[in-house]
Design an enzyme around this catalytic site. Structure first.
Site, PDB file in Angstrom:
ATOM      1  N   ARG A 100       0.866  -1.184   0.000  1.00 32.71           N
ATOM      2  CA  ARG A 100       0.000   0.000   0.000  1.00 32.71           C
ATOM      3  C   ARG A 100       0.897   1.227   0.000  1.00 32.71           C
ATOM      4  NH1 ARG A 100      -5.117   1.573   3.780  1.00 32.71           N
ATOM      5  NH2 ARG A 100      -6.018   0.059   2.340  1.00 32.71           N
ATOM      6  N   HIS A 127      -7.763   0.519  -5.986  1.00 29.23           N
ATOM      7  CA  HIS A 127      -7.893  -0.289  -4.759  1.00 29.23           C
ATOM      8  C   HIS A 127      -8.532  -1.640  -5.128  1.00 29.23           C
ATOM      9  CE1 HIS A 127      -7.880  -1.307  -0.655  1.00 29.23           C
ATOM     10  NE2 HIS A 127      -8.761  -0.469  -0.155  1.00 29.23           N
ATOM     11  N   GLN A 130     -10.213  -4.160  -2.482  1.00 31.75           N
ATOM     12  CA  GLN A 130     -11.480  -3.677  -1.912  1.00 31.75           C
ATOM     13  C   GLN A 130     -12.652  -4.091  -2.802  1.00 31.75           C
ATOM     14  OE1 GLN A 130     -12.160  -1.847   1.031  1.00 31.75           O
ATOM     15  NE2 GLN A 130     -14.267  -2.348   0.469  1.00 31.75           N
ATOM     16  N   ASP A 224     -17.200   7.132  -0.414  1.00 31.44           N
ATOM     17  CA  ASP A 224     -15.871   7.024   0.193  1.00 31.44           C
ATOM     18  C   ASP A 224     -15.548   8.386   0.810  1.00 31.44           C
ATOM     19  OD1 ASP A 224     -13.268   6.221   0.848  1.00 31.44           O
ATOM     20  OD2 ASP A 224     -12.486   6.540  -1.177  1.00 31.44           O
ATOM     21  N   CYS A 265     -16.345   1.700   1.624  1.00 31.72           N
ATOM     22  CA  CYS A 265     -15.157   0.865   1.872  1.00 31.72           C
ATOM     23  C   CYS A 265     -14.643   1.022   3.301  1.00 31.72           C
ATOM     24  CB  CYS A 265     -14.067   1.202   0.862  1.00 31.72           C
ATOM     25  SG  CYS A 265     -13.613   2.947   0.854  1.00 31.72           S
ATOM     26  N   ARG A 293     -13.265  -8.735   3.348  1.00 30.55           N
ATOM     27  CA  ARG A 293     -11.886  -8.371   2.992  1.00 30.55           C
ATOM     28  C   ARG A 293     -10.928  -9.542   3.212  1.00 30.55           C
ATOM     29  NH1 ARG A 293     -10.205  -3.319   2.565  1.00 30.55           N
ATOM     30  NH2 ARG A 293      -8.693  -4.342   1.229  1.00 30.55           N
TER      31      ARG A 293
HETATM   32  N1  NVA Z   1      -9.942   6.914  -0.875  1.00 35.53           N
HETATM   33  C1  NVA Z   1      -9.509   6.444   0.430  1.00 35.53           C
HETATM   34  C2  NVA Z   1      -9.763   4.980   0.584  1.00 35.53           C
HETATM   35  C3  NVA Z   1      -9.413   4.410   1.915  1.00 35.53           C
HETATM   36  C4  NVA Z   1      -9.664   2.921   1.983  1.00 35.53           C
HETATM   37  C5  NVA Z   1      -8.020   6.763   0.593  1.00 35.53           C
HETATM   38  O1  NVA Z   1      -7.257   6.534  -0.348  1.00 35.53           O
HETATM   39  O2  NVA Z   1      -7.638   7.246   1.647  1.00 35.53           O
HETATM   40  N1   CP Z   2     -11.165  -0.103   3.146  1.00 34.87           N
HETATM   41  C1   CP Z   2      -9.861  -0.088   3.481  1.00 34.87           C
HETATM   42  O1   CP Z   2      -8.967  -0.294   2.660  1.00 34.87           O
HETATM   43  O2   CP Z   2      -9.626   0.165   4.800  1.00 34.87           O
HETATM   44  P1   CP Z   2      -8.205   0.415   5.472  1.00 34.87           P
HETATM   45  O3   CP Z   2      -7.681   1.706   4.928  1.00 34.87           O
HETATM   46  O4   CP Z   2      -8.490   0.458   6.939  1.00 34.87           O
HETATM   47  O5   CP Z   2      -7.287  -0.725   5.105  1.00 34.87           O
END
Ligand code: NVA
Ligand code: CP
Length: 312
Positions: A100, A127, A130, A224, A265, A293
């Site tokens: 990530r 993502h 997800q 989101d 999510c 997940r």
């Molecule tokens: N769009 C959000 C998703 C978190 C799971 C981010 O990238 O922070």
């Molecule tokens: N939905 C998701 O990816 O959550 P986290 O950022 O907590 O991993």
């Protein structure tokens, strides 16, 4: 296919395989408890995570492997070691890498330079893991026949909106992204790619800027956070104002189909992108998405390591 770097890497057959195995893992989490025995999986994250980290670590454990969690600044990468050298070293020690980070190009490079499978666990652009959990949640609610149904993402045209459009395209769905116009709309190249995939899958891709029109007769309203990890704080006030009409409220939910669901999510900010009475209400399936997940990441690891994900 060695890696899952982008949602668009997946074929319809891959998604069907992964979701079927995920359903099996939901019933019997230890069904393949020696698949990764005596193996390790590196999980490298330069952004925070609750769900993806927990899901990934438990998925590895359920497959009999050992997860090695590496925080962003733990590696020599932060002190100038190259991505390529890092990829070679991780490949020495681990059987897969779950990553990530910010730039999609960094994940792409890790994939190119590693000899082991690399899984995108969120970038600024995408993502994919997800969406596997989201799609199994959709099938759990509506079955596999989704004809006549409209699946709507409302809000920021971010990584989630991209993954939503691409997965919807792969699955032959009528998918909508309703976002502000301009810099908070989904990337044009993602929209083009979704439309390209739709040509063979039969999907319909709609990009709208009116949350009311988008919500009408929808089966799903998905949203989101409005400020994603890494988004510039200087833009917060303007962004909150521009996105306000896209907040998922009971008013928007009342325009949807009778059996519609609310998806997110997570993490969520009640009172911003979603009203508390929607996310905590009876149509919300956010805990099911989170539940799926682990099973979906477990299925992905299982099949990717065995070379059974073929790609598009
Ligand atoms: N769009 C959000 C998703 C978190 C799971 C981010 O990238 O922070
Ligand atoms: N939905 C998701 O990816 O959550 P986290 O950022 O907590 O991993």
């Amino acid at each position: 296919m060695k890696d899952l770097l982008r949602t668009a890497d997946l074929s319809r057959a891959d998604v069907d395989l992964l979701l079927a195995t995920a359903a099996d893992f939901a019933v019997n989490p230890l069904m393949a408890s020696s698949a990764l025995s005596n193996k390790t999986v590196a999980i490298y994250m330069t952004k925070p995570s609750t769900r993806t980290r927990l899901a990934s670590e438990t998925a590895v454990a359920h497959l009999g492997g050992t997860p090695i969690f590496i925080r962003g600044d733990d590696l020599q990468l932060g002190r100038g070691e190259t991505i390529s050298d890092t990829a070679k070293i991780i490949s020495e020690f681990a059987s897969a890498l779950i990553v990530r980070t910010y730039a999609q190009s960094d994940v792409d490079e890790l994939g190119r330079e590693s000899s082991i499978p690399v899984i995108n666990a969120l970038t600024d652009d995408d993502h994919p893991t997800q969406l596997l959990a989201d799609w199994i949640t959709i099938q759990e609610n509506f079955g596999k026949d989704i004809s006549g149904r409209k699946f709507v993402y409302l809000g920021d045209g971010n990584n989630m909106s991209h993954a939503w459009l691409i997965m919807g395209a792969i699955m032959g769905a009528h998918v909508v992204a309703a976002t502000p116009e301009g810099k908070w709309a989904p990337d044009a190249d993602v929209i083009a790619q979704a439309r390209e995939i739709a040509k063979t899958s039969g999907a319909t891709i709609e990009i709208l800027h009116d949350p009311v029109a988008a919500s009408k007769d929808a089966s799903v309203l998905y949203t989101d956070v409005w400020m994603s990890m890494g988004d510039p704080e200087a833009e917060r006030a303007e962004k909150m104002k521009v996105l306000k009409p896209f907040a998922v409220t009971q008013e928007l939910m009342s325009l949807t189909e009778k059996d519609s669901i609310f998806m997110h999510c997570l993490p969520a900010h009640r009172g911003e992108e979603v009203a508390a009475d929607v996310i905590d209400g009876s149509r919300s399936v956010v805990w099911r998405e989170a539940h799926h997940r682990r099973t979906t990441i477990q299925a992905l690891l299982y099949h990717l390591v065995r070379g059974e994900v073929k790609g598009r």
